[in-house]
Design an enzyme around this catalytic site. Structure first.
Site, mmCIF file in Angstrom:
data_model
loop_
_atom_site.group_PDB
_atom_site.id
_atom_site.type_symbol
_atom_site.label_atom_id
_atom_site.label_comp_id
_atom_site.label_asym_id
_atom_site.label_seq_id
_atom_site.Cartn_x
_atom_site.Cartn_y
_atom_site.Cartn_z
ATOM 1 C CG HIS A 171 -26.398 -184.957 40.112
ATOM 2 N ND1 HIS A 171 -25.688 -184.846 41.281
ATOM 3 C CD2 HIS A 171 -26.787 -183.703 39.802
ATOM 4 C CE1 HIS A 171 -25.666 -183.566 41.659
ATOM 5 N NE2 HIS A 171 -26.323 -182.850 40.765
ATOM 6 C CD GLU A 172 -28.421 -182.662 36.589
ATOM 7 O OE1 GLU A 172 -29.319 -181.968 37.108
ATOM 8 O OE2 GLU A 172 -27.202 -182.429 36.741
ATOM 9 C CD GLU B 212 -25.960 -180.559 43.904
ATOM 10 O OE1 GLU B 212 -26.837 -179.903 43.309
ATOM 11 O OE2 GLU B 212 -25.155 -181.291 43.308
HETATM 12 ZN ZN ZN Z 1 -26.793 -180.830 41.160
#
Ligand code: ZN
Length: 497
Positions: free
Chosen positions: A261-262, A291
């Protein structure tokens, strides 16, 4: 020096100040000793005040007007002036004292929130929550809004978005996800994910996660991966992007997927145009778009079969005791298990957005005063029970679980769901342009997708408002439909619906 060069230099200096603040904030969450909290609060408050005064400086306003008059139709100059004027006008509406107060209150509130969360003692956090909500409300009033004070704060993270726009996308998505979840729960199928709960040495997890992040495209010459409690990404500037994670020795997926995710966030930051550092063209478009990048790599890429056809043999080699006797099929089902849980950050793809809708409603109610902060735990528990059919056993696992409200981040939660929505829509378009992506992942070929995102999203900076960027890239207005379709197809297959 021309007015544009002068403007660029001024924006560059502000960018440098912001990067110093980002490093201090990153250090606060990674290496700072507890004793540094008060000094750090002062450092961040002072620096935030300086940055605010620079952005609100009337001299900057004059430079912007002078540059606008001589823009001569140059699209880069026009975009820089438009977005910088927006920042300048927003900043001039809020007095510097209020900005400093927010920085000070939120820095201290975070410490009290952390304590209250550990001790399951909401009363300890309540006076701080009230202060943070109060200061946020005053900021919203100073900014001004058409419909709701919430819109003035949401606009910080998702330029131009309003609660009523979100209410066009969220309710049909909620309905589809609630229906899908109901069918999954009624299917009688319980996916076995015990293989993920065996013992996985954190140092080996770190080694594997780092290898995967590098392979999909994170540049470790221009970034770092460190440990923290609550994973995040901090883009300091060109050449320095910090991502963070945590490893749980009994959860193979927890650390790895937070790194993925990061990494998605980090690759966005690394993909920004360094020539435009400090100007809006060198900044990310919005949190929702940010995001979309993290969710795409975490969910659409890294929870696919193609991805694991490539990485699973390597994982089995590194973790023979954990994964040696688990087939790729079993593993793929395990990482796609749907199970309503109390904690948002542990949630699967199907239930995740339901966690967001709950927070979206509650934070609006707190800001407008419809909900008294002291009634938050009960309101949370009731809404949670309605959505998930479970009642949180404690506030630690209820309204105290997230850092956001202590940090003054109101209007932030909906950007997570927007990210999911945008990610699915962008992924559809990427497949239209690049052909089916899973076979590429299977070959370990992540470059085409990464380059496509860099060209279409990262390099555009803030040239377009988020909605317009999605429209420009995909040819369509933002819509929940691609996400609903993808989730229905994928989970229909996993659960045999
Ligand atoms: Zn995030």
């Amino acid at each position: 020096m021309s007015s544009f060069e002068q403007l660029r230099q001024t924006l560059h200096d502000i960018g440098v100040l912001k990067s110093a603040r980002a490093i201090l904030a990153w250090d606060q969450e990674t290496y700072m000793p507890r004793g540094g909290a008060e000094l750090r609060a002062n450092q961040l408050a002072l620096l935030s005040g300086i940055i605010h005064r620079r952005v609100a400086d009337p001299a900057l306003g004059e430079m912007l007007s002078a540059t606008a008059a001589k823009a001569n139709g140059d699209p880069d100059v026009a975009a820089i002036v438009r977005e910088s004027t927006r920042d300048h006008e927003r900043a001039t509406k809020v007095p510097a004292e209020l900005v400093e107060e927010r920085a000070r209150v939120t820095t201290l509130a975070r410490g009290h929130w952390a304590e209250a969360r550990t001790e399951n003692d909401f009363a300890k956090f309540l006076p701080w929550l009230e202060q943070v909500v109060g200061v946020s409300r005053r900021i919203a009033e100073a900014r001004g809004y058409d419909e709701s004070p919430y819109d003035a704060l949401l606009d910080d993270y998702e330029a131009g978005a309003t609660a009523s726009q979100l209410n066009e996308i969220f309710p049909p998505l909620r309905e589809a996800l609630t229906d899908l979840l109901g069918r999954i729960l009624d299917s009688g199928v319980d996916v076995d994910d015990s293989c993920l709960r065996r013992t996985y040495a954190p140092d080996l997890q770190a080694q594997f996660s780092r290898m995967v992040a590098q392979k999909i495209g994170f540049d470790f010459q221009r970034g770092r991966l460190d440990l923290t409690v609550h994973p995040f990404c901090s883009g300091t500037g060109p050449g320095d992007v910090r991502i963070t994670t945590r490893y749980d020795k009994n959860a193979f997926d927890d650390g790895l997927f937070s790194v993925l995710h990061e990494t998605g966030h980090g690759m966005y930051e690394q993909g920004l145009d360094p020539r435009h550092f400090g100007t809006p063209l060198g900044e990310s478009c919005s949190l929702g778009i940010h995001e979309s990048q993290s969710r795409m790599w975490e969910n659409l890429v890294a929870r696919s079969r193609g991805f694991w056809k490539h990485f699973y043999p390597k994982a089995q080699n590194l973790f023979p005791h954990g994964l040696g006797d688990t087939s790729l099929d079993e593993f793929h089902r395990a990482i796609n298990r749907v199970s309503p849980s109390l904690i948002r950050v542990d949630a699967d793809e199907v239930t995740y957005n339901l966690h967001v809708f709950l927070r979206f409603e509650l934070e609006q109610a707190m800001l407008t005063g419809e909900l008294d902060c002291k009634d938050l735990p009960e309101a949370w528990a009731q809404k949670f029970e309605t959505a998930f059919r479970i009642r949180p056993p404690s506030d630690t696992k209820g309204c105290l679980q997230d850092i956001h409200w202590s940090a003054g981040l109101y209007g932030y939660f909906p950007t997570y769901t927007l990210g999911n929505v945008y990610a699915a829509q962008l992924f559809d378009k990427a497949e239209e342009d690049l052909g089916e992506l899973e076979p590429q992942f299977q070959r370990g070929d992540f470059r085409p997708l990464k380059d496509w995102l860099q060209k279409n999203i990262h390099r555009e900076g803030r040239r377009y408002a988020p909605r317009d960027l999605i429209k420009k890239v995909t040819g369509k207005e933002p819509s929940q439909e691609p996400l609903i379709r993808r989730l229905t197809e994928k989970y229909g297959a996993v659960y045999g619906l």
